[in-house]
Design a protein around this motif. Structure first.
Motif, PDB file in Angstrom:
ATOM      1  N   GLU A  96       6.553  12.627   1.291  1.00 41.02           N
ATOM      2  CA  GLU A  96       5.507  13.443   1.922  1.00 41.02           C
ATOM      3  C   GLU A  96       4.287  12.593   2.271  1.00 41.02           C
ATOM      4  OE1 GLU A  96       2.631  17.297   0.945  1.00 41.02           O
ATOM      5  OE2 GLU A  96       4.247  16.754  -0.433  1.00 41.02           O
ATOM      6  N   GLY A  97       3.819  11.795   1.316  1.00 40.92           N
ATOM      7  CA  GLY A  97       2.666  10.943   1.591  1.00 40.92           C
ATOM      8  C   GLY A  97       2.958   9.915   2.664  1.00 40.92           C
ATOM      9  N   ARG A  98       4.145   9.332   2.617  1.00 41.07           N
ATOM     10  CA  ARG A  98       4.520   8.358   3.635  1.00 41.07           C
ATOM     11  C   ARG A  98       4.627   9.014   5.017  1.00 41.07           C
ATOM     12  NH1 ARG A  98       7.864   3.578   1.689  1.00 41.07           N
ATOM     13  NH2 ARG A  98       7.119   3.165  -0.428  1.00 41.07           N
ATOM     14  N   ALA A  99       5.141  10.235   5.052  1.00 42.54           N
ATOM     15  CA  ALA A  99       5.244  10.939   6.332  1.00 42.54           C
ATOM     16  C   ALA A  99       3.868  11.221   6.906  1.00 42.54           C
ATOM     17  CB  ALA A  99       6.039  12.231   6.151  1.00 42.54           C
ATOM     18  N   GLN A 100       2.899  11.527   6.039  1.00 43.01           N
ATOM     19  CA  GLN A 100       1.529  11.738   6.525  1.00 43.01           C
ATOM     20  C   GLN A 100       0.978  10.486   7.191  1.00 43.01           C
ATOM     21  OE1 GLN A 100      -1.277  13.745   3.838  1.00 43.01           O
ATOM     22  NE2 GLN A 100       0.468  14.426   2.646  1.00 43.01           N
ATOM     23  N   ALA A 101       1.462   9.321   6.751  1.00 50.51           N
ATOM     24  CA  ALA A 101       1.060   8.050   7.356  1.00 50.51           C
ATOM     25  C   ALA A 101       1.913   7.696   8.571  1.00 50.51           C
ATOM     26  CB  ALA A 101       1.145   6.940   6.321  1.00 50.51           C
ATOM     27  N   GLY A 102       2.832   8.579   8.956  1.00 52.29           N
ATOM     28  CA  GLY A 102       3.708   8.294  10.086  1.00 52.29           C
ATOM     29  C   GLY A 102       4.754   7.254   9.785  1.00 52.29           C
ATOM     30  N   GLU A 127      14.306   3.572   3.257  1.00 56.96           N
ATOM     31  CA  GLU A 127      15.401   4.002   2.399  1.00 56.96           C
ATOM     32  C   GLU A 127      16.585   3.038   2.411  1.00 56.96           C
ATOM     33  OE1 GLU A 127      16.418   8.064   3.108  1.00 56.96           O
ATOM     34  OE2 GLU A 127      14.913   8.774   1.660  1.00 56.96           O
ATOM     35  N   PRO A 128      16.941   2.414   3.554  1.00 55.32           N
ATOM     36  CA  PRO A 128      18.058   1.465   3.514  1.00 55.32           C
ATOM     37  C   PRO A 128      17.805   0.244   2.629  1.00 55.32           C
ATOM     38  CG  PRO A 128      17.684   2.215   5.755  1.00 55.32           C
ATOM     39  CD  PRO A 128      16.527   2.704   4.956  1.00 55.32           C
ATOM     40  N   TYR A 170      -6.269   7.723  -3.084  1.00 47.52           N
ATOM     41  CA  TYR A 170      -4.966   8.121  -2.543  1.00 47.52           C
ATOM     42  C   TYR A 170      -5.091   8.629  -1.102  1.00 47.52           C
ATOM     43  CZ  TYR A 170      -0.725  10.842  -1.785  1.00 47.52           C
ATOM     44  OH  TYR A 170       0.428  11.362  -1.249  1.00 47.52           O
ATOM     45  N   GLN A 171      -6.040   9.524  -0.861  1.00 48.96           N
ATOM     46  CA  GLN A 171      -6.179  10.098   0.477  1.00 48.96           C
ATOM     47  C   GLN A 171      -6.506   9.030   1.510  1.00 48.96           C
ATOM     48  OE1 GLN A 171      -5.334  13.103   1.361  1.00 48.96           O
ATOM     49  NE2 GLN A 171      -4.922  13.781  -0.743  1.00 48.96           N
ATOM     50  N   GLU A 172      -7.348   8.064   1.140  1.00 48.88           N
ATOM     51  CA  GLU A 172      -7.721   7.032   2.102  1.00 48.88           C
ATOM     52  C   GLU A 172      -6.629   5.988   2.269  1.00 48.88           C
ATOM     53  OE1 GLU A 172     -12.548   7.576   1.725  1.00 48.88           O
ATOM     54  OE2 GLU A 172     -11.637   5.774   0.862  1.00 48.88           O
ATOM     55  N   GLU A 173      -5.825   5.768   1.241  1.00 48.62           N
ATOM     56  CA  GLU A 173      -4.720   4.818   1.382  1.00 48.62           C
ATOM     57  C   GLU A 173      -3.646   5.337   2.332  1.00 48.62           C
ATOM     58  OE1 GLU A 173      -4.691   1.832   0.341  1.00 48.62           O
ATOM     59  OE2 GLU A 173      -6.202   1.739  -1.235  1.00 48.62           O
ATOM     60  N   ILE A 174      -3.510   6.644   2.469  1.00 46.58           N
ATOM     61  CA  ILE A 174      -2.601   7.177   3.487  1.00 46.58           C
ATOM     62  C   ILE A 174      -2.995   6.643   4.857  1.00 46.58           C
ATOM     63  CG2 ILE A 174      -1.876   9.274   4.704  1.00 46.58           C
ATOM     64  CD1 ILE A 174      -2.039  10.748   2.021  1.00 46.58           C
ATOM     65  N   GLU A 224       0.830  -1.207   0.000  1.00 47.60           N
ATOM     66  CA  GLU A 224       0.000   0.000   0.000  1.00 47.60           C
ATOM     67  C   GLU A 224       0.863   1.255   0.000  1.00 47.60           C
ATOM     68  OE1 GLU A 224      -4.013   0.073   1.352  1.00 47.60           O
ATOM     69  OE2 GLU A 224      -3.553  -1.507   2.799  1.00 47.60           O
ATOM     70  N   ALA A 225       2.005   1.212   0.635  1.00 48.12           N
ATOM     71  CA  ALA A 225       2.907   2.373   0.591  1.00 48.12           C
ATOM     72  C   ALA A 225       3.391   2.617  -0.832  1.00 48.12           C
ATOM     73  CB  ALA A 225       4.090   2.158   1.532  1.00 48.12           C
ATOM     74  N   ARG A 226       3.559   1.549  -1.617  1.00 50.23           N
ATOM     75  CA  ARG A 226       3.930   1.725  -3.021  1.00 50.23           C
ATOM     76  C   ARG A 226       2.839   2.480  -3.777  1.00 50.23           C
ATOM     77  NH1 ARG A 226       7.564   2.935  -6.663  1.00 50.23           N
ATOM     78  NH2 ARG A 226       7.217   1.957  -8.687  1.00 50.23           N
ATOM     79  N   GLY A 227       1.592   2.232  -3.422  1.00 52.01           N
ATOM     80  CA  GLY A 227       0.500   2.988  -4.022  1.00 52.01           C
ATOM     81  C   GLY A 227       0.618   4.480  -3.755  1.00 52.01           C
ATOM     82  N   LEU A 228       1.090   4.848  -2.579  1.00 54.55           N
ATOM     83  CA  LEU A 228       1.297   6.272  -2.275  1.00 54.55           C
ATOM     84  C   LEU A 228       2.375   6.866  -3.176  1.00 54.55           C
ATOM     85  CD1 LEU A 228       1.210   6.387   1.642  1.00 54.55           C
ATOM     86  CD2 LEU A 228      -0.681   6.462   0.001  1.00 54.55           C
TER      87      LEU A 228
END
Length: 268
Positions: A249-255, A262-263, A201-205, A171-175
């Motif tokens: 940015e989208g991932r950060a909105q999801a915490g 990134e690693p 998109y908004q709900e997948e966050i 789901e994060a890939r969708g973001l």
């Protein structure tokens, strides 16, 4: 709701072959769960694979039509069809987690969250299905691939692995990819399809946020450090690389901070 209603209801949805009825039954069960004054989760065993309609035919990814977004309606139909297939898998994945781990010692709020996600995935499928009809097509008109359900089979015995892979990878890939799809649809003049994707998109966050929340909660229950544990589980259970660029940015909105993913960029 009876004592068996939620878990058994989830299994009934998993065993429903019609995509449309699966989505509508999911919305009904979610509404019943929200409105119930006496909630009982119960126990039920999900099927190894969910029931599916006769069509679309499932083929290797290389044989699925390209999803080229442009003025030609065929490319946009291929995109929306592929997304509808993803959302159908997402419905089954959400109800599978409700049923499969119904015997685990989990708070009621865990089930609240996954019923809510299942409800939204059903809504997403129905929005895409309706948009396909408006464009002169329908779900099942094109072939699709079966790669998404492999995530369920790979993590069937481990809730922590399921949370690591499904919401926090898939789901994060969708973001990461949806904002660009929205932009291209708008450029092609297809504002109605773009609006559907914006809702998704908004709900997948929120879905990624729920997965991350319960992953970290379960790590705390088991005395595990979440970032390193997530990286180990993804390296073990996910097939393929984590593909940048990431939508930080989208991932950060999801915490969901970059120190998790990134690693592993391009390494798994």
């Amino acid at each position: 709701m009876s004592a068996q209603a939620l878990a058994a209801g989830a299994v009934r949805i998993l065993n429903t072959p019609s995509a449309e009825e699966k989505a509508r039954a999911g919305r009904r069960l979610a509404a019943d769960w929200r409105d119930s004054e006496e909630r009982k989760i119960g126990l039920a065993q999900p099927p190894r694979r969910p029931a599916r309609p006769e069509y679309p035919a499932l083929r290797p990814p290389r044989e699925v039509p390209r999803r080229k977004i442009g003025p030609a309606v065929e490319g946009r139909i291929a995109l929306l069809h592929a997304l509808a297939h993803i959302e159908l898998n997402a419905i089954d994945l959400a109800w599978d987690i409700v049923a499969r781990f119904s015997g685990s010692a989990l708070p009621e709020s865990f089930h609240d969250d996954w019923v809510h996600i299942a409800d939204e995935e059903s809504k997403h499928y129905l929005l895409l299905s309706e948009r396909l009809k408006q464009l002169g097509s329908y779900y099942g008109a094109l072939p699709a691939h079966d790669g998404l359900w492999q995530a369920s089979e790979e993590t069937a015995g481990d809730l922590l692995a399921r949370l690591a892979v499904v919401p926090m990878v898939l789901e994060a890939r969708g973001l990461d990819v949806t904002p660009d799809m929205i932009r291209k649809l708008e450029q092609a003049g297809d504002k109605d399809s773009a609006a559907v994707l914006e809702v998704i998109y908004q709900e997948e966050i929120g879905h990624v946020a729920v997965g991350r929340k319960w992953f970290e909660w379960l790590c705390a229950q088991q005395g595990k450090e979440p970032v390193g544990t997530w990286q180990e589980l993804v390296s073990c259970h996910f097939r393929g690389p984590l593909k940048p660029p990431f939508n930080a940015e989208g991932r950060a909105q999801a915490g969901f901070p970059a120190c998790y993913y990134e690693p592993l960029a391009g390494t798994t």
